[in-house]
Each structure stands twice: as structure tokens, then as C-alpha cells.
Design an enzyme around this catalytic site. Structure first.
Site, PDB file in Angstrom:
ATOM      1  N   LEU A 136       0.817  -1.208   0.000  1.00 33.72           N
ATOM      2  CA  LEU A 136       0.000   0.000   0.000  1.00 33.72           C
ATOM      3  C   LEU A 136       0.853   1.262   0.000  1.00 33.72           C
ATOM      4  CD1 LEU A 136      -2.686  -0.847   2.732  1.00 33.72           C
ATOM      5  CD2 LEU A 136      -2.860  -1.145   0.254  1.00 33.72           C
ATOM      6  N   GLU A 137       2.152   1.128   0.186  1.00 31.98           N
ATOM      7  CA  GLU A 137       3.002   2.313   0.294  1.00 31.98           C
ATOM      8  C   GLU A 137       3.966   2.367  -0.899  1.00 31.98           C
ATOM      9  OE1 GLU A 137       4.326   2.871   4.396  1.00 31.98           O
ATOM     10  OE2 GLU A 137       2.442   2.056   5.137  1.00 31.98           O
ATOM     11  N   MET A 138       5.222   1.958  -0.710  1.00 38.78           N
ATOM     12  CA  MET A 138       6.149   2.063  -1.833  1.00 38.78           C
ATOM     13  C   MET A 138       6.046   0.853  -2.760  1.00 38.78           C
ATOM     14  SD  MET A 138       9.207   3.871   0.354  1.00 38.78           S
ATOM     15  CE  MET A 138      10.315   4.411  -0.948  1.00 38.78           C
TER      16      MET A 138
END
Lengths: 364, 364
Positions: free
Chosen positions: B152-154
Site C-alpha cells: 500500500l506504500e512504496m
């Protein structure tokens, strides 16, 4: 009084001696490393004036900026609140850490929309005759307004972006200090015209002087190698120089992609035709700058290659109708790498906080 | 020889006179503007030692850093190639331009995924007893590995991120200069452990000293106003200080959100329970730092308010069972604004280009 004068002389003498020592140490160092002055190598008599006739011109360094405006423009360049999401900035696609571009085939925008065309570098973009691949913006100021309001990019609109800045007292103060009060209302009214003017002023400072090639142009013989020099000679002999010349090593003309042979890798991007609606402008694009080209893969408007050697070969095939030997290609690539200059040294800005009247970011 | 000695004395005397002139000009300036020394105001005798007993401690300035490691960590903090897309950096969510946070309810990640919780600021994060709202990472180094591999981030993974750095000769050189060669293979092998270590080293430098409140703690009486001082007294009297104390003004304990009254605005984020699986840790969170709090709206793990006054009232209602008067709230807010310190001055890094073996960014 005489003693005073005498001691002054002694002081000056001491300074002279110290400076002489420092200088001789520096020169000794240079001789030892064989580097000569700085990056450039020692200047040889007459070389400089001879190279004034070269079709590529060095980037001159200019300190004549409106510092307050440039500083404001820098803040805006890194200002996420110019985007609808409060997350995307000019720097997101024109990243000063990576050659002034995002090094993606096409840029990522609001809601992860993928743009239609490769983002050109912002570095040295002031040397372009117009902005965007199709030249639809006449200058940097006109360009700067585009992405803010493009739904595929920052996804905002000019009214919203300006109203956000207007809600932040620090911005109101900075704009009024630079642009004065509104003539009609005597008030501090920020306009999109001021916003894009300040961003453009910052972008105009983003030049990359002191490349090895520029140092050579300026007469420092040893700043490029024999191979690199041969690459430059080939670059001229083969005809690359016809389009890639001047200060930007490009950026000063529109050319059809596919002069010698129709470009078959991308047939749907119409380029300059979109602006002029003139049939002969189909597949015509602004010639990109070659400065710092080693930092800004992938290449071409369609990002069809990540490899600089392949890019050189594609250009020779489709534009010049030539097939280079591997040795020729690698020499030209070696020359192109000498076009990387000093990257702008930018202190990351600190932005003022939103207030209760600032429109909230909208990630949808 | 005597003359030599004498001239030395004259030289020193001249220096002394010049310095005295400079000093007196500086002092005259201060008296004119009524500012006193720097931001702090003139120090009064005895005040400093009296304030050593205050439950909030000033941030001390530390220059004892491994500069090469911090510089490498800075590059990695701004390195988009640590993400799958080649576009998201640590700074995307912990933006040093905006208080070390993204000022969004929850962060935007790979493919525009929206995270589950508000991103805490990276500023002064070294003063936290652990990292993340639920304290699941014991320190900054352990934290730094999380977002790189979080889909969900990088959206990348540690193998990919490290292999990308390994493909870039400049990174290989910098890592081996700092961490040495691989013991087993005698080779330059970058590890995720080194990557997170360098990022953490940079993050440890991101402190914000010299806030008006710290200057007051250090004995400069006039660096906070009467109202701000009353706000601080209320902050202590009402009990905020019980959790928000120490150097970070928070960050040194876990507390249930809803001590005095069950917190009903968000009942699905379980906090510390996710780490311990202990029923009594439900809705328990690490107490956030209050330093630079005016820069990091929206507030709380669920970003339930953008307004600092409302945040103060929510805390008093749910944690302390108190209802403040408007005057009390505004005084406490005035105090909280004195916790904004000098933001880190960071020169934006220049990153080395990818090579032919560097994995390409993947926007999908």
C-alpha cells in the site's frame, strides 16, 4: 606613526607569503594529479577564441535574478497544495534529484493516471524555443499553468490553487512584496499569472553550467578525452548537429520524427499537428535538449528506449538514414556524457502551514 | 626581532579593535529592535537552572554524526527507485517541506492506494520509544524497512530495492566506503540492513531545536508571551503533561485513546493490540510528539480533525474528562505553537543515474 606604517607592511608581507605558499601548494597538487585548473585542464592560448565558432555554445552563468521571486517560485515548485490531492508537485515529474525529470516512460498523475507522453526535463528548459513536445506553450510561464489544471497531472484548477495560496498569510505577504498590491482593490490578491511567473522565474535558474564539454568550449583542452572529442566530430559529421546545436544542444527547432524513414514505433502521437492542425506537422516534435542526457532515460517522446546508444542509433536510422558502427555509436555516447553539467544546488524549501480557511486536499 | 614582535602586537590590536566595533554594532542593533539575543530574548540570572525541573526538556543540538552515512541516508530518503513505481520516496509521506508529514488524512501509496492511518512526522522521531502508531518497529532503522515493502506504500520489496542500488556504481562505492566490503565474499554487497541503517542515520538528524519554548526553557524569559506561558501552565494543570512530556513532548509512552470516555469516532483501528494481542491494548496508541504540531494537521491516528483547538478539546474530553473554556483552549493552542522549532535545512540531493542493469520502474 612610522612603527604603525612598518607593522602594516609586515602584515601585508605576511599575507603575501602565506598566499604564495597556498598558491604553490595548489599548483603542485595540480601538477601531481595532472588535472590542471578545476575540472577543465589548463587553458591553451588561442583555443578559446577558435571554439567560439563551434555550433554548440557553453551555458553562461547568470546571477542577475530577482532573488525573492526565485525563492517564492522554488516554494511553489515544491508546493503539493497546488495539486488537488495535496500530494503532487512540479518536482514530482521534474525531479531535481534525477536530472529534472521523473525517469518514467510517462508521468504518474492524480489518482495514478498515466500521462500520454514522456516528461521532458526542466533543466535548461529556458533554452527551448517553446515548451511541451508540441510547443503548445510559448514559454515557461505559460507551461507552468498547464499541469496544475490538467486532470491527468495535478488535477486541480487555477481558481482552487490560487485560493489555497490566498488562504495562507505567508504566501499573501510574499506575493504582495514581489508583485505589489492589487491595483483595483488596493488589496493583496494573488493571481495565477503571478503564480506561474514565479515558478518560471525559479525554473529559469535551473541551468547546468560547467559541463566538461562547456569547459572544453571555453578553452580548457583536457576537459574532454580523445574519444569524446572524436565523438563530437562524428556528431557533427553525421549531421546530428543540424538539429542539436546552440546553448541547449537542441530545443531550438521543430523536426519531424522520421525524416529519413517513417517512425513506426509510435504512430498515434501527432505532435505539433495538435497545435497547428497543419497536415505537414504530423509527427513533428520540438527537438529535445541533449544536455544531461545521460540522466534522463527513457528517451524520446514515447520513451521507446532506455539505452543511450540505442537512442543514438534510432536517431541515425530514422532521421539521418545512417547505420553507425558500434565504435561510432560508443564515441558519440561518450561525447553526449560530457554534456552533463553542475546540477542545481537547491535548499529544500520549508512551506507555511495551511489555515482553517485552506481548502482540504481531495484524493478522489 | 623586536620589531617583529611589536608588529604582531599591532596586528592583534587591530583585530581586537575591529571585533569590538562589530560587537558593539551588533548589540546596538539588538537594543534598537528590542529583540535581544536571537529569537530568545536576554537571559535572566537563575531562570535557566529553575527550568531544569520542567517536565518538558529542550532539544539539544548534536553535531556528532557520521556525515558520510547521513549524506547517503539523505539520498536514500529522496530515492524514488526504492519504490516499485520509481516515483514514491520516504519524503512523499514524510515531506520535509511540510513538517515532516504529508498533511493528508492517510497517505497515498503505490497505485494511489490510501493507507489505513495518518502518517506521523519524521521530525524528532528519534525521541519516540518505538515507531509507528502501534509501536511495531523498535527503532527508526526497523521502521525504514516497512514502507519500502508495504504494497500500500512504496510497493517494492527488499530484494528489488537493494538490487536496484547494487546496479548503480555510485551507490556501491558509497555503501562500501561506509560499511566496508562483505566479510564472506570480500565484495561490495549492499544489504537492506545497510539501507535502513543509513536512512535512520539521516532521520536522526531531523530534529527541530530552538523553538521559542525551548529558548524559554533555556532561560530566555521573553521568548514566550504571557498568554503562551499561561497556556503552558494550563497544559500542566489540566494533566496534558502526564503523557506529553520529555524532549519530544510525547512519544515516550503508550496510552489508550479514550481513558475518560470511550473514543467513538474510530472503533476499528485497534492500535497496540495488533502487536501484543493483549485485550487491554485495544485502542492503545503511542502518544504522538507535540513538537511542530501546528505544521502537521490533520490530527490523531484517524485524522479526525484539522483544527488544533478542536484537537485540544477532544483530548481533554476523551482523555481527561474535562471541558475547557474557549479561553483555556486558545491559551493551550498558543503554547503549542511555541513548540515549532527550526526546520531541518536540507540541500536537495542529486542522485546517480540508473544503468543498463537497473530494474525498470513498474507503475502497475
Amino acid at each position: 606613526m612610522n612603527t604603525g606604517k612598518f607593522s602594516t607592511i609586515i602584515c601585508l608581507l605576511a599575507f603575501f607569503v602565506i598566499n604564495t605558499i597556498i598558491l604553490s601548494v595548489t599548483i603542485a597538487d595540480e601538477q601531481q594529479s595532472g588535472v590542471g585548473y578545476g575540472r577543465g585542464g589548463r587553458m591553451s592560448g588561442g583555443a578559446s577564441s577558435a571554439r567560439e565558432d563551434e555550433p554548440i555554445k557553453p551555458i553562461s552563468i547568470n546571477f542577475d535574478y530577482n532573488r525573492a521571486k526565485v525563492e517564492l517560485g522554488k516554494k511553489l515548485f515544491f508546493e503539493p497544495r497546488l495539486s488537488k490531492s495535496g500530494w503532487i508537485t512540479c518536482n514530482s515529474c521534474h525531479n531535481l534529484a534525477t536530472g529534472g525529470a521523473d525517469n518514467l516512460p510517462t508521468s504518474i498523475g492524480h489518482k495514478w493516471f498515466l500521462g500520454p507522453i514522456n516528461s521532458p526535463t526542466v533543466l535548461n528548459s529556458k533554452f527551448n524555443l517553446a515548451q511541451f513536445w508540441d510547443g503548445r506553450a510559448k514559454d515557461l510561464k505559460e507551461q507552468a499553468g498547464g499541469p496544475i489544471a490538467n486532470p491527468l497531472e495535478m488535477g486541480s484548477n487555477h481558481e482552487l490553487a490560487v485560493s489555497i495560496l490566498q488562504s495562507i498569510p505567508e504566501y499573501v505577504q510574499w506575493f504582495s512584496e514581489i508583485y505589489g498590491l492589487d491595483e483595483m482593490y488596493g488589496d493583496e490578491i494573488i493571481t495565477i499569472d503571478q503564480v506561474t511567473d514565479a515558478i518560471a522565474a525559479f525554473e529559469e535558474t535551473l541551468v547546468t553550467p560547467n559541463s566538461n564539454f562547456d569547459n572544453w568550449l571555453n578553452g580548457y583542452d583536457n576537459s574532454i578525452s580523445e574519444i569524446e572529442k572524436e565523438g563530437y566530430d562524428l556528431f557533427k559529421e553525421k549531421g546530428c548537429i543540424v538539429c542539436h546545436n546552440g546553448v541547449g544542444v537542441g530545443g531550438n527547432s521543430y523536426q519531424k520524427f522520421g525524416i529519413a524513414k517513417p517512425y513506426d514505433k509510435d504512430t498515434h502521437t501527432l505532435g505539433r499537428y495538435n497545435v497547428t492542425k497543419d497536415e505537414k506537422d504530423k509527427y513533428v516534435f520540438k527537438v529535445p535538449l541533449l544536455r544531461n542526457i545521460e540522466l534522463t532515460a527513457p528517451y524520446f517522446h514515447d520513451a521507446s528506449t532506455w539505452d543511450l546508444a540505442e537512442a543514438v542509433n534510432i536517431m541515425n536510422e530514422y532521421q539521418l538514414g545512417l547505420k553507425l558502427t558500434d565504435s561510432e555509436t560508443s564515441k558519440i555516447v561518450a561525447f553526449l556524457r560530457t554534456l552533463t553539467g553542475d546540477q542545481p544546488s537547491v535548499i529544500f524549501p520549508i512551506l507555511p502551514p495551511s489555515t482553517s480557511t485552506t481548502a482540504k486536499p481531495n484524493r478522489n
